[in-house]
Design a protein around this motif. Structure first.
Motif, PDB file in Angstrom:
ATOM      1  N   TRP A 157       0.830  -1.118   0.116  1.00  0.00           N
ATOM      2  CA  TRP A 157      -0.017  -0.043  -0.106  1.00  0.00           C
ATOM      3  C   TRP A 157       0.943   1.127  -0.058  1.00  0.00           C
ATOM      4  CZ3 TRP A 157      -5.453   0.056   0.602  1.00  0.00           C
ATOM      5  CH2 TRP A 157      -5.960  -1.232   0.574  1.00  0.00           C
ATOM      6  N   GLY A 158       0.646   2.154  -0.999  1.00  0.00           N
ATOM      7  CA  GLY A 158       1.390   3.365  -0.972  1.00  0.00           C
ATOM      8  C   GLY A 158       2.777   3.006  -1.448  1.00  0.00           C
ATOM      9  N   GLY A 159       3.836   3.240  -0.737  1.00  0.00           N
ATOM     10  CA  GLY A 159       5.124   3.295  -0.968  1.00  0.00           C
ATOM     11  C   GLY A 159       5.810   1.958  -0.896  1.00  0.00           C
ATOM     12  N   GLY A 160       4.929   0.907  -0.784  1.00  0.00           N
ATOM     13  CA  GLY A 160       5.629  -0.611  -0.337  1.00  0.00           C
ATOM     14  C   GLY A 160       6.499  -0.985  -1.274  1.00  0.00           C
ATOM     15  N   GLY A 161       7.809  -1.103  -0.938  1.00  0.00           N
ATOM     16  CA  GLY A 161       8.951  -1.424  -1.940  1.00  0.00           C
ATOM     17  C   GLY A 161       8.811  -2.733  -2.337  1.00  0.00           C
ATOM     18  N   PHE A 162       8.435  -3.932  -1.627  1.00  0.00           N
ATOM     19  CA  PHE A 162       8.483  -5.412  -2.319  1.00  0.00           C
ATOM     20  C   PHE A 162       7.484  -5.361  -3.174  1.00  0.00           C
ATOM     21  CE2 PHE A 162       6.808  -9.422  -1.863  1.00  0.00           C
ATOM     22  CZ  PHE A 162       7.903 -10.351  -2.739  1.00  0.00           C
ATOM     23  N   MET A 163       6.268  -5.068  -2.942  1.00  0.00           N
ATOM     24  CA  MET A 163       5.115  -5.195  -3.958  1.00  0.00           C
ATOM     25  C   MET A 163       5.337  -4.281  -5.128  1.00  0.00           C
ATOM     26  SD  MET A 163       3.173  -7.584  -3.086  1.00  0.00           S
ATOM     27  CE  MET A 163       1.576  -7.276  -4.006  1.00  0.00           C
ATOM     28  N   ARG A 164       5.843  -3.173  -4.935  1.00  0.00           N
ATOM     29  CA  ARG A 164       6.009  -2.159  -6.038  1.00  0.00           C
ATOM     30  C   ARG A 164       7.029  -2.860  -6.975  1.00  0.00           C
ATOM     31  NH1 ARG A 164       4.510   2.858  -7.217  1.00  0.00           N
ATOM     32  NH2 ARG A 164       5.969   4.004  -8.533  1.00  0.00           N
ATOM     33  N   ALA A 165       8.215  -3.416  -6.363  1.00  0.00           N
ATOM     34  CA  ALA A 165       9.082  -4.148  -7.202  1.00  0.00           C
ATOM     35  C   ALA A 165       8.769  -5.225  -8.099  1.00  0.00           C
ATOM     36  CB  ALA A 165      10.295  -4.691  -6.397  1.00  0.00           C
ATOM     37  N   ARG A 166       7.636  -6.056  -7.365  1.00  0.00           N
ATOM     38  CA  ARG A 166       7.304  -7.129  -8.207  1.00  0.00           C
ATOM     39  C   ARG A 166       6.216  -6.492  -9.192  1.00  0.00           C
ATOM     40  NH1 ARG A 166       4.054 -11.098  -4.305  1.00  0.00           N
ATOM     41  NH2 ARG A 166       3.168 -11.563  -6.471  1.00  0.00           N
ATOM     42  N   MET A 167       5.713  -5.692  -9.011  1.00  0.00           N
ATOM     43  CA  MET A 167       4.517  -5.005  -9.852  1.00  0.00           C
ATOM     44  C   MET A 167       5.507  -4.590 -11.321  1.00  0.00           C
ATOM     45  SD  MET A 167       1.501  -4.960 -10.506  1.00  0.00           S
ATOM     46  CE  MET A 167       0.631  -4.328 -11.960  1.00  0.00           C
ATOM     47  N   ALA A 168       6.431  -3.783 -10.970  1.00  0.00           N
ATOM     48  CA  ALA A 168       7.410  -3.209 -11.934  1.00  0.00           C
ATOM     49  C   ALA A 168       7.886  -4.206 -12.872  1.00  0.00           C
ATOM     50  CB  ALA A 168       8.621  -2.303 -11.280  1.00  0.00           C
ATOM     51  N   GLU A 169       8.398  -5.403 -12.083  1.00  0.00           N
ATOM     52  CA  GLU A 169       8.870  -6.694 -12.842  1.00  0.00           C
ATOM     53  C   GLU A 169       8.017  -7.179 -13.819  1.00  0.00           C
ATOM     54  OE1 GLU A 169      11.982  -8.976 -14.362  1.00  0.00           O
ATOM     55  OE2 GLU A 169      12.132  -7.166 -13.003  1.00  0.00           O
ATOM     56  N   ARG A 170       6.739  -7.397 -13.424  1.00  0.00           N
ATOM     57  CA  ARG A 170       5.756  -7.965 -14.210  1.00  0.00           C
ATOM     58  C   ARG A 170       5.410  -6.964 -15.275  1.00  0.00           C
ATOM     59  NH1 ARG A 170       1.266 -10.609  -9.936  1.00  0.00           N
ATOM     60  NH2 ARG A 170       2.658 -12.097  -8.988  1.00  0.00           N
ATOM     61  N   PHE A 171       5.120  -5.870 -14.787  1.00  0.00           N
ATOM     62  CA  PHE A 171       4.766  -4.727 -15.999  1.00  0.00           C
ATOM     63  C   PHE A 171       5.877  -4.708 -17.018  1.00  0.00           C
ATOM     64  CE2 PHE A 171       3.424  -0.420 -17.432  1.00  0.00           C
ATOM     65  CZ  PHE A 171       1.784  -0.833 -17.512  1.00  0.00           C
ATOM     66  N   LYS A 172       6.993  -4.966 -16.980  1.00  0.00           N
ATOM     67  CA  LYS A 172       8.191  -4.746 -17.840  1.00  0.00           C
ATOM     68  C   LYS A 172       8.050  -5.822 -18.810  1.00  0.00           C
ATOM     69  CE  LYS A 172      12.059  -6.491 -16.966  1.00  0.00           C
ATOM     70  NZ  LYS A 172      13.493  -6.957 -16.746  1.00  0.00           N
ATOM     71  N   ASN A 173       7.651  -7.030 -18.379  1.00  0.00           N
ATOM     72  CA  ASN A 173       7.436  -8.040 -19.133  1.00  0.00           C
ATOM     73  C   ASN A 173       6.285  -8.226 -19.960  1.00  0.00           C
ATOM     74  OD1 ASN A 173      10.092  -8.746 -18.300  1.00  0.00           O
ATOM     75  ND2 ASN A 173       9.141 -10.003 -16.512  1.00  0.00           N
TER      76      ASN A 173
END
Length: 134
Positions: free
Chosen positions: A72-88
């Motif tokens: 939620w908000g600036g959560g680092g782990f979930m944000r990094a996972r989302m960025a990785e999925r979105f990149k692919n």
């Protein structure tokens, strides 16, 4: 010098945890005994009962992660996972995913209503994914 520190931490850490638990239990006991008998007409409790209440609350309500709920908000782990999925994802998959999220979120962030950062956030995900991929 390092060996002394390593041996010392096996003694220091349990003592620090016991001291912290004792302090919190004392605070719980004092708060309970000074507030709840007058407000809710409950009986007073002992130190050990206060410790049990504290431990029970920690087991039931969690031990606290620090910084709010993950993702939620600036959560680092979930944000990094989302960025990785979105990149692919391909551009078509990205648009499909955006549309699905807009539907799921009831279009709460549409530009028509003045919340214009939705597309910018998706581009941030894409940029973060590209940075990690380098």
């Amino acid at each position: 010098m390092k060996k002394v520190f390593y041996r010392g931490r096996f003694i220091f850490i349990p003592l620090a945890v016991a001291a912290f638990l004792s302090l919190i239990s004392f605070v719980v006991m004092q708060l309970w005994n000074n507030l709840l008998p007058d407000i809710l007409h409950l009986g007073t409790i002992t130190f050990w009962q206060a410790m049990g209440i504290f431990i029970l609350c920690k087991l039931l309500f969690g031990f606290g992660k620090g910084g709010g709920r993950p993702g939620w908000g600036g959560g680092g782990f979930m944000r990094a996972r989302m960025a990785e999925r979105f990149k692919n994802m391909s551009p078509e998959q990205q648009e499909k995913f955006k549309a699905k999220m807009r539907d799921r979120m009831c279009n709460w962030n549409d530009r028509d209503r003045g919340f214009g950062k939705f597309d910018r956030e998706w581009n941030d995900f894409k940029a973060e994914g590209e940075k990690k991929g380098e």
